[in-house]
Scaffold this active site. Structure first.
Site, PDB file in Angstrom:
ATOM      1  CD  GLU A 281      -4.422  -8.071   1.865  1.00 39.35           C
ATOM      2  OE1 GLU A 281      -5.413  -7.339   2.226  1.00 39.35           O
ATOM      3  OE2 GLU A 281      -3.335  -7.682   1.823  1.00 39.35           O
TER       4      GLU A 281
ATOM      5  CD  GLU B  11      -2.896  -1.401   2.403  1.00 33.05           C
ATOM      6  OE1 GLU B  11      -3.000  -0.336   3.271  1.00 33.05           O
ATOM      7  OE2 GLU B  11      -3.384  -2.345   2.561  1.00 33.05           O
TER       8      GLU B  11
HETATM    9  O1  9MR Z   1      -7.097  -8.320   8.758  1.00 35.79           O
HETATM   10  C1  9MR Z   1      -6.204  -7.666   9.258  1.00 35.79           C
HETATM   11  C2  9MR Z   1      -6.607  -7.095  10.694  1.00 35.79           C
HETATM   12  O2  9MR Z   1      -6.831  -8.173  11.347  1.00 35.79           O
HETATM   13  C3  9MR Z   1      -5.513  -6.153  11.426  1.00 35.79           C
HETATM   14  O3  9MR Z   1      -5.900  -5.744  12.522  1.00 35.79           O
HETATM   15  C4  9MR Z   1      -5.124  -5.177  10.104  1.00 35.79           C
HETATM   16  C5  9MR Z   1      -3.973  -4.372  10.735  1.00 35.79           C
HETATM   17  O4  9MR Z   1      -2.798  -5.060  10.953  1.00 35.79           O
HETATM   18  O5  9MR Z   1      -4.584  -5.754   9.003  1.00 35.79           O
HETATM   19  C6  9MR Z   1      -5.863  -6.360   8.535  1.00 35.79           C
HETATM   20  O6  9MR Z   1      -5.178  -7.102   7.266  1.00 35.79           O
HETATM   21  C7  9MR Z   1      -5.059  -5.930   6.067  1.00 35.79           C
HETATM   22  C8  9MR Z   1      -3.602  -6.158   5.355  1.00 35.79           C
HETATM   23  O7  9MR Z   1      -2.849  -6.246   6.282  1.00 35.79           O
HETATM   24  C9  9MR Z   1      -3.519  -5.374   4.429  1.00 35.79           C
HETATM   25  N1  9MR Z   1      -4.548  -5.028   3.502  1.00 35.79           N
HETATM   26  C10 9MR Z   1      -5.703  -4.628   3.976  1.00 35.79           C
HETATM   27  C11 9MR Z   1      -6.092  -5.908   5.323  1.00 35.79           C
HETATM   28  C12 9MR Z   1      -7.533  -5.515   5.652  1.00 35.79           C
HETATM   29  O8  9MR Z   1      -7.362  -4.416   6.517  1.00 35.79           O
END
Ligand code: 9MR
Length: 390
Positions: free
Chosen positions: A299, A181
């Site tokens: 994802e 990102e």
């Molecule tokens: O699903 C993930 C959530 O449990 C965490 O709290 C969050 C922060 O670390 O990240 C979420 O996963 C994200 C991923 O790492 C990057 N793309 C977006 C995902 C959903 O927010």
């Protein structure tokens, strides 16, 4: 004698109420229109029939593809029914949180690989590949980070982190999301790079992306190195701007000889999004592939926050979103893997981050809370079955 002041005040109040009523009416009309559009997304006659009894991992493998999902030790270790189903359906596992900075770095001079090590062992014991997420992100940094990291020591922290973590898992990783990102056109730069609220850009400038790939490639020459990005899927101006910025970034990295091997398209879809344009998506995938890059869907899930509450209607709309999206994606020969962000509605980040206002459970994933396949599962299976060989 009338009290003129009172009359005027009353008149203003009436006019105010009248315009409030008009605004309310416009809002209601808008919501009704949105609801009609959402209802139209549902085609109850569309069937999601599947042939045979093969699992998703088998259907993917038949086409030379991988299917997998994100999870964590906190689910796979205690929930044996879930873990068993996971190993049946998936041949690639990605940690949802275990390899982020805030999990790996309890203190500035400490690394904690315990969950990552548990997960890589779990994956390999069950014949699954393991992929890493993520070495560089502006988010999910440890609490100590802000106080300790500064322009003077940022590069040391950055390179040391990437080198240590990639070396630790060298030879065991299918692929790494090296940078996650890094694009945010709203931040106002002409190249679309995120430059606000990101220590990496603020301290290291735009070349931090290239540096990350170089350090990772040196420490683990075998892993596929991926740039992972969100918000690329729909035919809306914000996604168009993000696609264009991503392409420019990838072109720039390739032209400098950066060791980057693939683009990860997160694919957090929205069930109520009506701007899906197969041709635009196809063109984007093709442009990425023509840079010599592979593509992973990293994802995938379908947000159902604003869909009708009826699970039958909801599941139909969600399944259609899965099938429509994957049919386009799997037509692109450069695509090598599809991963969903969670496998069962029992565990989805959306239940916390995008809950429904009516309190109903969200249903964004292939299996329901009881681990029963839903229409979304069928939709993924059908997309693999219809896919050409990769
Ligand atoms: O699903 C993930 C959530 O449990 C965490 O709290 C969050 C922060 O670390 O990240 C979420 O996963 C994200 C991923 O790492 C990057 N793309 C977006 C995902 C959903 O927010």
């Amino acid at each position: 004698m009338p009290n003129y002041r009172l009359v005027t005040r009353r008149r203003t109040l009436c006019m105010g109420l009248a315009s409030l009523t008009t605004i309310k009416a416009v809002e209601i009309a808008k919501i009704e229109q949105q609801n009609r559009q959402i209802q139209m997304l549902d085609n109850p006659t569309r069937d999601f029939k599947i042939l045979g009894k093969k699992t998703l991992r088998e259907r993917a493998l038949d086409k030379g593809l991988f299917f997998g999902s994100a999870s964590g030790e906190d689910k796979l270790s205690p929930d044996t029914a879930f873990a068993t189903r996971f190993t049946k359906e998936c041949n690639i596992l990605v940690p949802e949180g275990a390899l982020k900075w805030n999990a790996l770095r309890p203190a500035p001079n400490k690394f904690d690989f315990s969950e990552g090590d548990w997960l890589v062992k779990f994956a390999h014991t069950h014949g699954m590949l393991f992929r890493g997420h993520t070495l560089v992100w502006h988010y999910a940094l440890p609490k100590w980070f802000k106080e300790i990291v500064n322009p003077q020591n940022a590069e040391k922290f950055f390179t040391e982190h990437i080198a240590t973590v990639t070396k630790h898992y060298a030879g065991q990783m299918h692929s790494w999301d090296v940078v996650n990102e890094a694009i945010e056109p709203d931040d106002g730069r002409s190249d679309g790079l995120r430059n606000k609220n990101t220590p990496w850009f603020e301290f290291l400038g735009p070349d931090y992306i290239e540096l990350a790939f170089r350090v990772a490639a040196e420490a683990d020459p075998k892993a596929l190195l991926v740039y992972n990005e969100a918000g690329l899927e729909y035919d809306i101006p914000t996604h168009e701007a993000r696609r264009s910025a991503v392409l420019k970034l990838l072109e720039r990295l390739k032209s400098k000889g950066t060791p980057i091997h693939a683009l990860g398209i997160q694919s957090h879809l929205a069930g109520d999004e009506t701007h899906f344009n197969p041709k635009k998506l196809q063109k984007f995938l093709n442009d990425v592939a023509s840079l010599g890059l592979k593509i992973l869907i990293t994802e995938l899930d379908v947000k159902d926050q604003r869909l009708p509450v009826d699970p039958t209607v909801r599941d139909h709309i969600i399944a259609a979103a899965y099938e429509d999206y994957l049919s386009v994606v799997l037509d692109e020969p450069a695509v090598i893997a599809v991963l969903t962000w969670g496998l069962s509605d029992r565990y989805s980040w959306l239940s916390i981050y995008s809950p429904r206002s009516d309190g109903a459970l969200v249903r964004p994933l292939p299996l329901d809370v009881n681990l029963k396949p839903k229409l979304a599962w069928n939709a993924i299976a059908r997309a693999f079955d219809k896919s050409p060989k990769h």
